[in-house]
Design an enzyme around this catalytic site. Structure first.
Site, PDB file in Angstrom:
ATOM      1  N   LEU A  32       0.821  -1.213   0.000  1.00  0.00           N
ATOM      2  CA  LEU A  32       0.000   0.000   0.000  1.00  0.00           C
ATOM      3  C   LEU A  32       0.854   1.262   0.000  1.00  0.00           C
ATOM      4  CD1 LEU A  32      -2.626  -1.100   2.674  1.00  0.00           C
ATOM      5  CD2 LEU A  32      -3.051  -0.785   0.236  1.00  0.00           C
ATOM      6  N   LYS A  65      15.127  -6.720   4.751  1.00  0.00           N
ATOM      7  CA  LYS A  65      15.437  -5.732   5.793  1.00  0.00           C
ATOM      8  C   LYS A  65      16.786  -5.946   6.482  1.00  0.00           C
ATOM      9  CE  LYS A  65      10.703  -4.380   6.970  1.00  0.00           C
ATOM     10  NZ  LYS A  65       9.741  -4.165   8.075  1.00  0.00           N
ATOM     11  N   GLY A  75       5.919 -11.388  21.986  1.00  0.00           N
ATOM     12  CA  GLY A  75       6.736 -11.767  20.837  1.00  0.00           C
ATOM     13  C   GLY A  75       8.154 -11.257  20.975  1.00  0.00           C
ATOM     14  N   GLY A 120      11.504  -9.931  14.837  1.00  0.00           N
ATOM     15  CA  GLY A 120      12.035  -8.694  14.269  1.00  0.00           C
ATOM     16  C   GLY A 120      11.234  -7.458  14.622  1.00  0.00           C
TER      17      GLY A 120
END
Length: 277
Positions: A16, A66, A127, A130
């Site tokens: 997007l 990344k 969590g 990353g």
């Protein structure tokens, strides 16, 4: 001359970012264009050199590049280096400089719904991947002092905490222990893929006993309200989905590239419309 910006990733057709950035360029009457580039892992180095040679003004980096992108940049911002991932590249004075706006973007999104400074809050991160790492280091960077990390594998949570050099009081927890202690936190941040479409019935933590005024934020935005957010809303919590993080990290990248601050609310409403909300 029209300025070129973009995003590289694989896959990239779902992004997007082009819609969001191109609308911002048009709204600010800027002669610029943002394009999505499909770049496979085996040609990442060639693609980066090609973008630099073309004179691209800046670009975003998404999955799966990344971490790998860091090998092909001239400079890396200290926070991005600590996080170990780059999602925004600025082309300045002939150099490609890498930054990470994911974590800072999330912090700005969180600040936008918090009535009090984040530094005074006790935070629980769900969590240790990353996304959690980017958020943990960015919260520490703005001076948050209490951040606990809950993960299915507690050792991974311990590794994340140990990697941070800032002065932060942190405890690694199992998800079971975090479930029991959820009422001790001011903010709970869900950073995993648990609850994402199509497995919407899943949640990393059953919300049952929050303190009054708790903020529960989930970085997922498909669905708009994950199971954890629905449960939190029933408990009277302030909830936030991943659209805010996506918009704020994009707006920060836009600001880094152009020096102009885009209209956040306009960006957000555009993204919501594109997602069918």
């Amino acid at each position: 001359m029209k300025q070129l910006y973009g995003v590289i990733g694989n896959p990239i057709g779902h992004s997007l970012s082009p819609v969001m950035h191109n609308d911002a360029f048009e709204h600010l009457n800027m002669d610029a264009h943002y394009h999505a580039f499909l770049v496979k892992e085996e040609v990442l180095g060639e693609a980066v050199r090609g973008l630099k040679a073309l004179g691209i003004s800046g670009f975003n980096v998404t999955t799966p590049h990344k971490v790998a992108i860091m090998d092909y940049l001239d400079e890396i911002d200290p926070l991005a280096k600590q996080i170990g991932a780059v999602n925004t590249v600025v082309h300045k004075d002939g150099k490609l400089i890498g930054y990470n706006t994911d974590g800072i973007g999330f912090v700005r999104a969180l600040q936008s719904i918090s009535n009090e400074p984040l530094q005074e809050k006790r935070i629980l991160l769900l969590g240790a991947g990353g996304a959690s790492r980017a958020i943990y280091f960015s919260l520490a960077d703005v001076g948050v002092k209490e951040i606990d990390v809950a993960n299915r594998t507690v050792d991974k949570a311990k590794e994340l905490i140990a990697a941070c050099t800032a002065t932060v009081h942190s405890v690694a927890l199992s998800l079971e222990k975090a479930t029991k202690e959820q009422g001790n936190y001011d903010i709970i941040i869900q950073t995993t893929t648990i609850g994402m479409h199509p497995r919407v019935e899943h949640t990393p933590l059953q919300i049952s006993s929050l303190k009054k005024g708790t903020i529960v934020s989930d970085i997922i935005y498909n669905p708009f309200e994950t199971k954890i957010l629905c449960e939190a809303k029933e408990q009277g919590a302030i909830i936030q989905n991943g659209i805010d993080m996506f918009v704020y990290q994009g707006a920060l990248a836009f600001e880094m590239w152009t020096g102009c601050v885009p209209n956040i609310e306009r960006m957000k409403q555009l993204v919501i419309r594109k997602l069918g909300g």
